[in-house]
Design a protein around this motif. Structure first.
Motif, PDB file in Angstrom:
ATOM      1  N   SER A  25       8.902 114.175  19.992  1.00 53.25           N
ATOM      2  CA  SER A  25       9.410 112.906  19.492  1.00 53.25           C
ATOM      3  C   SER A  25       9.212 112.850  17.983  1.00 53.25           C
ATOM      4  N   THR A  28      14.352 115.412  14.608  1.00 51.23           N
ATOM      5  CA  THR A  28      15.691 115.749  15.075  1.00 51.23           C
ATOM      6  C   THR A  28      15.586 117.078  15.795  1.00 51.23           C
ATOM      7  N   SER A  30      17.179 119.186  17.657  1.00 50.23           N
ATOM      8  CA  SER A  30      18.084 120.332  17.627  1.00 50.23           C
ATOM      9  C   SER A  30      18.092 121.067  16.293  1.00 50.23           C
ATOM     10  N   SER A  73      15.375 125.113  25.999  1.00 45.96           N
ATOM     11  CA  SER A  73      15.242 123.758  25.497  1.00 45.96           C
ATOM     12  C   SER A  73      16.296 122.859  26.126  1.00 45.96           C
ATOM     13  N   ASP A  74      15.969 121.597  26.203  1.00 46.63           N
ATOM     14  CA  ASP A  74      16.873 120.577  26.714  1.00 46.63           C
ATOM     15  C   ASP A  74      16.961 119.506  25.638  1.00 46.63           C
ATOM     16  N   ASN A  75      18.041 119.526  24.877  1.00 45.52           N
ATOM     17  CA  ASN A  75      18.178 118.590  23.765  1.00 45.52           C
ATOM     18  C   ASN A  75      18.213 117.134  24.228  1.00 45.52           C
ATOM     19  N   ALA A  76      18.833 116.893  25.369  1.00 48.09           N
ATOM     20  CA  ALA A  76      18.925 115.531  25.881  1.00 48.09           C
ATOM     21  C   ALA A  76      17.552 114.959  26.185  1.00 48.09           C
ATOM     22  N   LYS A  77      16.620 115.814  26.574  1.00 49.72           N
ATOM     23  CA  LYS A  77      15.265 115.376  26.898  1.00 49.72           C
ATOM     24  C   LYS A  77      14.278 115.648  25.775  1.00 49.72           C
ATOM     25  N   ASN A  78      14.756 116.208  24.657  1.00 44.57           N
ATOM     26  CA  ASN A  78      13.882 116.565  23.538  1.00 44.57           C
ATOM     27  C   ASN A  78      12.682 117.384  24.015  1.00 44.57           C
ATOM     28  N   THR A  79      12.959 118.367  24.834  1.00 50.57           N
ATOM     29  CA  THR A  79      11.893 119.137  25.460  1.00 50.57           C
ATOM     30  C   THR A  79      12.161 120.631  25.354  1.00 50.57           C
TER      31      THR A  79
END
Length: 131
Positions: A25, A28, A30, A73-79
């Motif tokens: 968190s 940015t 990505s 990585s999962d950009n939608a989940k920021n993970t």
């Protein structure tokens, strides 16, 4: 503020698998190089893997033919995730996720990267592999 929090470490037997998670968190997601480091007991913190959701570039310290580590990585989940298969006792250590800019710095994606090259760090999660 930027926060990285590692999850899903734990105790596992040799040959098992673990999937480590690191939600981020305050950044940015990505636009950063995203890396994983490990620190074995009594050892220096070392690069394990890094990747970029933007470029798709990934790098691992383990031989390609071994194929035990996968960073995604999962950009939608920021993970960012680190999948470790076929765990070995020598994998034991504290695993840290980290983020750095710029993504154009190829060093961030190689095992020559050091802790000083990365800007943000999680608190680490313990991985213990028993024989």
């Amino acid at each position: 503020q930027v926060q990285l929090v590692e999850f899903r470490g734990g105790l596992a037997h040799t040959g098992a698998s673990l999937s480590l998670s690191c939600p981020a968190s305050g950044l940015t997601f990505s636009t950063y190089a995203l890396g994983w480091f490990s620190q074995a007991p009594g050892k220096e913190r070392k690069f394990v893997a890094a990747g970029s959701a933007t470029t798709g570039h990934t790098y691992y310290t383990t031989p390609v033919e071994e194929g035990r580590f996968t960073i995604t990585s999962d950009n939608a989940k920021n993970t960012v995730y680190l999948q470790i298969n076929s765990l070995k006792p020598e994998d034991t250590g504290v695993y840290y996720c980290a983020a750095a800019q710029p993504q154009s710095d190829f060093k961030l994606f190689t095992d020559s990267a050091t802790v000083d090259d990365y800007d943000y760090w999680g608190q680490g999660t313990q991985v213990t592999v028993s024989s």
